[in-house]
Motif scaffolding. Structure first.
Motif, PDB file in Angstrom:
ATOM      1  N   THR A   1      99.958  14.139  31.039  1.00 22.72           N
ATOM      2  CA  THR A   1      98.732  14.922  30.868  1.00 22.72           C
ATOM      3  C   THR A   1      98.166  15.353  32.212  1.00 22.72           C
ATOM      4  N   ASN A   2      98.155  14.448  33.178  1.00 16.05           N
ATOM      5  CA  ASN A   2      97.607  14.782  34.494  1.00 16.05           C
ATOM      6  C   ASN A   2      98.467  15.815  35.204  1.00 16.05           C
TER       7      ASN A   2
ATOM      8  N   ARG B   1     100.686   4.924  29.857  1.00 18.87           N
ATOM      9  CA  ARG B   1     100.880   5.333  31.253  1.00 18.87           C
ATOM     10  C   ARG B   1     101.707   6.610  31.325  1.00 18.87           C
TER      11      ARG B   1
ATOM     12  N   GLU C   1      92.884  22.997  34.456  1.00 19.02           N
ATOM     13  CA  GLU C   1      91.561  22.404  34.586  1.00 19.02           C
ATOM     14  C   GLU C   1      90.509  23.439  34.966  1.00 19.02           C
TER      15      GLU C   1
ATOM     16  N   SER D   1      96.634  19.799  35.489  1.00 19.10           N
ATOM     17  CA  SER D   1      96.030  20.120  36.783  1.00 19.10           C
ATOM     18  C   SER D   1      95.854  21.615  36.976  1.00 19.10           C
TER      19      SER D   1
ATOM     20  N   THR E   1     101.998   8.932  28.973  1.00 20.27           N
ATOM     21  CA  THR E   1     101.179  10.024  28.451  1.00 20.27           C
ATOM     22  C   THR E   1     100.144  10.470  29.472  1.00 20.27           C
ATOM     23  N   THR E   2      99.525   9.523  30.170  1.00 21.19           N
ATOM     24  CA  THR E   2      98.537   9.856  31.185  1.00 21.19           C
ATOM     25  C   THR E   2      99.176  10.636  32.329  1.00 21.19           C
TER      26      THR E   2
ATOM     27  N   ASN F   1      93.920   5.846  28.764  1.00 20.40           N
ATOM     28  CA  ASN F   1      93.785   6.474  27.452  1.00 20.40           C
ATOM     29  C   ASN F   1      93.801   5.409  26.356  1.00 20.40           C
TER      30      ASN F   1
ATOM     31  N   MET G   1      91.000  14.746  35.483  1.00 21.19           N
ATOM     32  CA  MET G   1      92.089  13.827  35.664  1.00 21.19           C
ATOM     33  C   MET G   1      91.818  12.560  34.858  1.00 21.19           C
ATOM     34  N   GLU G   2      92.746  12.234  34.039  1.00 20.74           N
ATOM     35  CA  GLU G   2      92.628  11.088  33.152  1.00 20.74           C
ATOM     36  C   GLU G   2      93.255   9.862  33.802  1.00 20.74           C
ATOM     37  N   ARG G   3      92.595   8.720  33.722  1.00 26.07           N
ATOM     38  CA  ARG G   3      93.135   7.504  34.322  1.00 26.07           C
ATOM     39  C   ARG G   3      93.599   6.497  33.277  1.00 26.07           C
TER      40      ARG G   3
END
Length: 71
Positions: free
Chosen positions: A59-60, A53, A67, A64, A55-56, A5, A1-3
């Motif tokens: 992506t999340n 924000r 992963e 998921s 993009t994050t 970038n 999980m990316e917070r």
């Protein structure tokens, strides 16, 4: 999980730089010529933060399910 970038980091840096330019223009009249550029930097920085924000979140949301596929 990316917070966070690269877009968000670059946006924060540009917004901070714009804020420093505005602060410098309050202290020194030679910097007043750069006030318009400072506001432009802040606007581009805010746009990059919003893009980062978005993009994050994208992506999340899509990452998921993928992963655990590396096992």
């Amino acid at each position: 999980m990316e917070r966070i970038n690269g877009e968000a980091i670059a946006g924060a840096a540009l917004a901070l730089l714009g804020g420093i330019f505005i602060f410098a223009s309050m202290l020194n009249s030679a910097w007043q010529a750069a006030t318009l550029v400072a506001y432009l930097l802040i606007a581009v920085g805010a746009a990059l933060i919003v893009l980062g924000r978005y993009t994050t979140m994208k992506t999340n949301r899509s990452g998921s399910h993928e992963e655990h596929s590396h096992h």
